[in-house]
Enzyme design. Structure first.
Site, PDB file in Angstrom:
ATOM      1  N   GLU A   1      30.335 -32.641 -33.603  1.00 49.90           N
ATOM      2  CA  GLU A   1      31.181 -32.459 -32.410  1.00 49.90           C
ATOM      3  C   GLU A   1      32.544 -33.138 -32.574  1.00 49.90           C
ATOM      4  O   GLU A   1      33.492 -32.842 -31.862  1.00 49.90           O
ATOM      5  CB  GLU A   1      30.536 -33.072 -31.166  1.00 49.90           C
ATOM      6  CG  GLU A   1      29.120 -32.676 -30.882  1.00 49.90           C
ATOM      7  CD  GLU A   1      28.129 -33.684 -31.412  1.00 49.90           C
ATOM      8  OE1 GLU A   1      28.352 -34.206 -32.533  1.00 49.90           O
ATOM      9  OE2 GLU A   1      27.122 -33.929 -30.746  1.00 49.90           O
TER      10      GLU A   1
ATOM     11  N   ASP B   1      29.988 -32.479 -42.738  1.00 49.98           N
ATOM     12  CA  ASP B   1      28.955 -31.781 -41.981  1.00 49.98           C
ATOM     13  C   ASP B   1      28.579 -30.490 -42.730  1.00 49.98           C
ATOM     14  O   ASP B   1      29.430 -29.826 -43.292  1.00 49.98           O
ATOM     15  CB  ASP B   1      29.436 -31.443 -40.547  1.00 49.98           C
ATOM     16  CG  ASP B   1      28.252 -31.178 -39.611  1.00 49.98           C
ATOM     17  OD1 ASP B   1      28.029 -31.972 -38.697  1.00 49.98           O
ATOM     18  OD2 ASP B   1      27.529 -30.177 -39.848  1.00 49.98           O
TER      19      ASP B   1
ATOM     20  N   ASP C   1      26.672 -30.169 -47.610  1.00 52.89           N
ATOM     21  CA  ASP C   1      25.437 -30.921 -47.388  1.00 52.89           C
ATOM     22  C   ASP C   1      25.718 -32.386 -47.763  1.00 52.89           C
ATOM     23  O   ASP C   1      26.204 -32.658 -48.862  1.00 52.89           O
ATOM     24  CB  ASP C   1      24.339 -30.331 -48.268  1.00 52.89           C
ATOM     25  CG  ASP C   1      22.987 -31.002 -48.041  1.00 52.89           C
ATOM     26  OD1 ASP C   1      21.958 -30.340 -48.302  1.00 52.89           O
ATOM     27  OD2 ASP C   1      22.961 -32.161 -47.593  1.00 52.89           O
TER      28      ASP C   1
ATOM     29  N   ASP D   1      25.248 -39.545 -38.521  1.00 50.98           N
ATOM     30  CA  ASP D   1      25.080 -38.972 -37.176  1.00 50.98           C
ATOM     31  C   ASP D   1      24.476 -37.583 -37.359  1.00 50.98           C
ATOM     32  O   ASP D   1      25.123 -36.549 -37.173  1.00 50.98           O
ATOM     33  CB  ASP D   1      26.443 -38.896 -36.484  1.00 50.98           C
ATOM     34  CG  ASP D   1      26.308 -38.355 -35.065  1.00 50.98           C
ATOM     35  OD1 ASP D   1      27.349 -37.913 -34.515  1.00 50.98           O
ATOM     36  OD2 ASP D   1      25.184 -38.334 -34.526  1.00 50.98           O
TER      37      ASP D   1
HETATM   38  N1  SAM Z   1      24.071 -36.773 -31.551  1.00 51.32           N
HETATM   39  C1  SAM Z   1      23.102 -35.939 -32.226  1.00 51.32           C
HETATM   40  C2  SAM Z   1      21.737 -36.554 -32.159  1.00 51.32           C
HETATM   41  O1  SAM Z   1      21.621 -37.714 -31.801  1.00 51.32           O
HETATM   42  O2  SAM Z   1      20.774 -35.838 -32.415  1.00 51.32           O
HETATM   43  C3  SAM Z   1      23.539 -35.630 -33.637  1.00 51.32           C
HETATM   44  C4  SAM Z   1      24.973 -35.149 -33.674  1.00 51.32           C
HETATM   45  S1  SAM Z   1      25.507 -33.934 -34.702  1.00 51.32           S
HETATM   46  C5  SAM Z   1      25.541 -32.508 -33.749  1.00 51.32           C
HETATM   47  C6  SAM Z   1      24.270 -33.625 -35.907  1.00 51.32           C
HETATM   48  C7  SAM Z   1      24.944 -32.942 -37.078  1.00 51.32           C
HETATM   49  O3  SAM Z   1      24.227 -33.135 -38.293  1.00 51.32           O
HETATM   50  C8  SAM Z   1      25.094 -31.409 -36.928  1.00 51.32           C
HETATM   51  O4  SAM Z   1      26.465 -31.082 -36.787  1.00 51.32           O
HETATM   52  C9  SAM Z   1      24.494 -30.849 -38.218  1.00 51.32           C
HETATM   53  O5  SAM Z   1      25.201 -29.719 -38.694  1.00 51.32           O
HETATM   54  C10 SAM Z   1      24.608 -32.047 -39.135  1.00 51.32           C
HETATM   55  N2  SAM Z   1      23.716 -32.049 -40.316  1.00 51.32           N
HETATM   56  C11 SAM Z   1      22.380 -31.793 -40.356  1.00 51.32           C
HETATM   57  N3  SAM Z   1      21.935 -31.885 -41.632  1.00 51.32           N
HETATM   58  C12 SAM Z   1      23.021 -32.221 -42.411  1.00 51.32           C
HETATM   59  C13 SAM Z   1      23.212 -32.451 -43.804  1.00 51.32           C
HETATM   60  N4  SAM Z   1      22.181 -32.358 -44.673  1.00 51.32           N
HETATM   61  N5  SAM Z   1      24.446 -32.787 -44.236  1.00 51.32           N
HETATM   62  C14 SAM Z   1      25.494 -32.873 -43.364  1.00 51.32           C
HETATM   63  N6  SAM Z   1      25.390 -32.645 -42.025  1.00 51.32           N
HETATM   64  C15 SAM Z   1      24.149 -32.328 -41.564  1.00 51.32           C
END
Ligand code: SAM
Length: 290
Positions: A90, A110, A142, A161
């Protein structure tokens, strides 16, 4: 699968609980190669991001989550200049990092381009333009791959996060001991790491898995948590470092570092953090971790 029964989200908040939220408006729903994302307006919580049916953040209470995730780790480090964020789609975690005048470079990695692009469009209320800060760099990759390939090996603070350790498959490997060990290779020796760690009460085994891995990888860890109304579960955070003990970060020093760096928080301050880190973790009755 994001279930909209009429205009209701049934979030599988805890293993045995469901959180019912009334959706007043749907801005966008997208099945990406990694997850299903939805940008909606939720009664009582405002604009929100939902991923695989789990609330990620809402306009009404995201400041609690993002200040608690970012500010203690930034305060624990005496002079955070280079910060790595993995996840944080976000842009609110990026916003919190860039509050610090010491920060010269913030890299946000992300996996999902759609989360970032949709957030830029629909969640200005959260990112507040942080994506366009000249100190910020957004990498769509990733986090696992980024850490293995990273040419920069001198981050002061790393903030994880990610989606929950019990949610979709994309984030799970980034809660492992192997990943934390690889992360240490791109952190300075006095680096500080913090991760959101899901819910110790509702997903106890998954939480202890994260805690165990961080305890093995770092000399010091500090556990703290809070209740996030829109999540309908308690949310845990674990902060780790080989150089600085989070339990020794005194309120006056916390507040002094915030003041010196021009950081203004809505929710967290030194006294509140000290209280949170001393209060101890909650588990279901009868669960007595070793
Ligand atoms: N505030 C949220 C919570 O507490 O659950 C998390 C915030 S954020 C939306 C989570 C992010 O992690 C997402 O944008 C997702 O695309 C990212 N994400 C998941 N797996 C990932 C990875 N292997 N590498 C990078 N980003 C990743």
């Amino acid at each position: 699968m994001v279930e909209f029964e009429g205009l209701i989200i049934l979030e599988p908040a805890g293993k045995y609980t469901r959180h019912v939220l009334k959706v007043n408006k749907v801005y966008a729903v997208e099945k990406t190669p990694y997850q299903e994302i939805a940008f909606v307006e939720i009664e009582g919580f405002g604009k929100a991001l939902v991923i695989d049916n789990f609330i990620q953040s809402t306009e009404a209470d995201e400041h609690i989550y993002h200040e608690l995730l970012v500010q203690p780790a930034m305060a624990l480090h005496p002079k955070p200049e280079k910060v790595l964020i993995i996840g944080g789609g976000e842009g609110a975690t990026l916003r919190e990092v860039l509050k610090h005048s010491t920060v010269k470079r913030a890299v946000m990695v992300d996996i999902d381009r759609d989360v970032v692009e949709f957030s830029k469009k629909y969640l200005e209320v959260m990112h507040k333009g942080s994506f366009h800060d000249p100190r910020a760099e957004v990498v769509i990759m990733d986090g696992l791959v980024y850490v293995e390939k990273a040419s920069e090996r001198d981050f002061d603070v790393v903030i994880l996060d990610l989606t929950d350790p019990y949610a979709g498959p994309a984030a799970k490997p980034l809660y492992s001991y192997e990943f934390y060990s690889k992360l240490k290779n791109i952190m300075k020796r006095d680096g500080v790491l913090v991760t959101q760690a899901g819910s110790s009460y509702f997903y106890t085994q998954e939480y202890l898995y994260v805690k165990e891995n961080l305890s093995r990888a770092f000399k010091y860890i500090g556990e703290y948590w809070t209740w996030i109304p829109s999540f309908a579960v308690n949310v845990n955070f674990i902060i780790a470092s080989d150089a600085y003990n989070p339990l020794e970060l005194e309120p006056d020093e916390f507040d002094k570092r915030m003041r010196e760096r021009g950081v203004k928080n809505v929710y967290i301050d030194g006294r509140r953090f000290k209280g949170l880190i001393l209060v101890g973790v909650i588990y279901p009755r009868g669960f007595t971790p070793q």
